[in-house]
Design an enzyme around this catalytic site. Structure first.
Site, short mmCIF file in Angstrom:
data_model
loop_
_atom_site.label_atom_id
_atom_site.label_comp_id
_atom_site.label_asym_id
_atom_site.label_seq_id
_atom_site.Cartn_x
_atom_site.Cartn_y
_atom_site.Cartn_z
CD GLU A 1 42.14 39.81 33.36
OE1 GLU A 1 41.22 39.85 34.39
OE2 GLU A 1 42.11 40.84 32.69
N PRO B 1 6.03 61.73 37.79
CG PRO B 1 3.94 62.71 37.62
CD PRO B 1 4.81 61.50 38.35
CG HIS C 1 40.88 41.96 38.45
ND1 HIS C 1 41.57 42.85 37.67
CD2 HIS C 1 40.04 42.48 39.35
CE1 HIS C 1 41.31 44.10 38.54
NE2 HIS C 1 40.60 43.76 39.58
CB CYS D 1 43.85 45.99 35.44
SG CYS D 1 44.46 44.62 36.38
C1 AOF Z 1 40.83 43.10 34.68
N1 AOF Z 1 39.85 42.14 34.98
O1 AOF Z 1 38.32 41.16 36.14
C2 AOF Z 1 38.41 43.35 36.40
C3 AOF Z 1 39.15 44.61 35.84
O2 AOF Z 1 40.70 47.56 42.60
P1 AOF Z 1 40.99 46.62 41.51
O3 AOF Z 1 42.43 46.02 41.46
O4 AOF Z 1 39.99 45.42 41.47
O5 AOF Z 1 40.99 47.16 39.95
C4 AOF Z 1 39.88 47.82 39.49
C5 AOF Z 1 39.88 48.09 38.18
O6 AOF Z 1 40.45 47.20 37.17
C6 AOF Z 1 38.55 48.70 37.37
O7 AOF Z 1 38.53 50.02 37.57
C7 AOF Z 1 38.81 48.29 35.90
O8 AOF Z 1 39.56 49.44 35.47
C8 AOF Z 1 39.68 47.11 36.03
N2 AOF Z 1 38.79 45.81 36.20
N3 AOF Z 1 40.23 44.35 34.97
O9 AOF Z 1 41.80 43.02 34.13
C9 AOF Z 1 38.85 42.03 35.64
N4 AOF Z 1 37.20 43.59 36.85
ZN ZN Z 2 42.94 42.98 36.55
#
Ligand code: AOF
Ligand code: ZN
Length: 369
Positions: free
Chosen positions: A55, A298, A53, A78
């Site tokens: 972070e 359409p 992610h 997350c």
């Molecule tokens: C974050 N930072 O850069 C992103 C987040 O399966 P995982 O572990 O990749 O988790 C996916 C979920 O995490 C995604 O559905 C969303 O809620 C969050 N994404 N969170 O802290 C990130 N890409």
């Molecule tokens: Zn995350």
């Protein structure tokens, strides 16, 4: 003063997130910036589902400098173990001082818990700075998380007089090369490209994305209640995932498609024998499709608009007249009075090569899954 600085760094986080425009789906595009003592010490963005992610990438770059830092995040961190461990805990462990979150994560697995984790650990959290810009990064992810349905954008190439094909069916090319290149970028950011049997039979389009360096192919979805599409149609044979959608009573006749490795989905027919488009969107949502790009004629466009399933129109208007015998944009029978008009809100207007590009939000829609 501090406000202006915060805004500048959040704007940078939004720009970083945009780097994942084509590659993150089904995950959201997210950017992260770490600042300590007015120095940029870490930048991160989410590249790919399953990968680190934003972070984690920014923390890795900052190392020990993350301690006491301010964090600028386009999306709430997350709090759950998905394919990667929770970012809220990683931020806490790194000892950051303050976190600015532009948008709360609508994923029900997170939905405020990431912010809660940080606050419990004594970190100052501020939310909402540049929320609209952060939301705009992920129209599909946000809508799917909130309603189960994908965000549906229809691309239409029209003449000045709103025609999409000549009466003969001929439609190549209404717009210029710059507009067609622009379409490639929208396709590449989509999770699915949706078309109908009529368009496939008339034009034999590829419906794949051909952006240089971008590997992910959107799912090509063809609605074909009568199973009329030739098995050797380009869009059903080019590399990438393909889905032919028909009705349950036709599914036993789909052997020739299955033999070519094309997935066939049967949905319960509506009274008129056609595919239930709302059901189709529910199904695409379940398959983690965030953004759908419609490239159809359409009939399908009219049915989608009338069913309140379109969120956005991406219209390229060329400077020529195709005349009254040409095909229109939306076949919607029964619209007779002014108060039956379907209301749009124009959000963007620019010139792309020889054409005009307009983006509209469909105001009158129904987001129930
Ligand atoms: C974050 N930072 O850069 C992103 C987040 O399966 P995982 O572990 O990749 O988790 C996916 C979920 O995490 C995604 O559905 C969303 O809620 C969050 N994404 N969170 O802290 C990130 N890409
Ligand atoms: Zn995350």
């Amino acid at each position: 003063m501090k406000k202006a600085i915060d805004k500048r760094y959040m704007a940078l986080a939004v720009r970083l997130a945009r780097r994942g425009l084509y590659s993150t789906p089904p995950n959201p595009r997210v950017g992260c910036v770490l600042v300590r003592d007015q120095q940029l010490v870490g930048e991160g963005w989410h590249k790919k589902t399953g990968g680190p992610h934003a972070e984690i990438m920014a923390l890795a770059e900052a190392g020990e400098q993350a301690r006491g830092a301010d964090v600028y995040l386009t999306l709430e961190p997350c709090s759950h173990h998905g394919q990667t461990p929770p970012c809220s805990q990683a931020l806490i462990a790194a000892g950051v001082a303050r976190v600015l979150v532009a948008q709360r994560d609508p994923n029900p697995q997170v939905d405020g818990r990431g912010i809660g984790d940080l606050e419990k650990a004594g970190i100052v959290v501020e939310t909402g700075l540049m929320a609209a810009a952060a939301e705009a990064l992920n129209p599909g992810f946000n809508k799917r998380m909130r309603s189960g349905l994908p965000f549906v954008r229809s691309k239409l190439a029209i003449s000045l007089d709103g025609r999409t094909a000549m009466a003969s069916g001929e439609s190549r090319w209404i717009t210029g090369t710059a507009a067609r290149e622009d379409v490639q970028r929208w396709r590449a950011q989509s999770c699915a490209v949706l078309s109908g049997s009529g368009t496939v039979i008339a034009d034999n389009p590829s419906l794949n994305q051909r952006l240089e360096g971008e590997e992910r192919q959107p799912l090509r979805v063809i609605v074909d209640s009568g199973l009329r599409v030739p098995v050797d149609a380009k869009c059903l044979n080019l590399d990438g995932p393909r889905l032919l959608v028909t009705t349950t009573d036709k599914i036993s006749l789909a052997g020739a498609y299955l033999d070519r490795g094309i997935e066939v989905l049967g949905l319960a027919p509506r009274p008129d024998g056609k595919v239930d488009l709302r059901q189709l969107m529910v199904e695409l949502g379940k398959r983690q499709i965030n953004e759908v790009m419609v490239e159809a004629g359409p009939l399908l466009n009219g049915a989608l608009l009338a069913a309140k399933l379109l969120d956005e129109l991406l219209v390229y208007q060329a400077s020529h007249v195709m005349g009254n015998d040409g095909r229109g944009m939306f076949t919607i029978p029964g619209l007779l009075k002014m108060d039956q008009r379907i209301q749009l809100e124009r959000r963007d207007l620019r010139i792309v090569g020889d054409d005009l590009r307009l983006i509209f939000t469909v105001s009158d829609k129904d987001d129930r899954g």
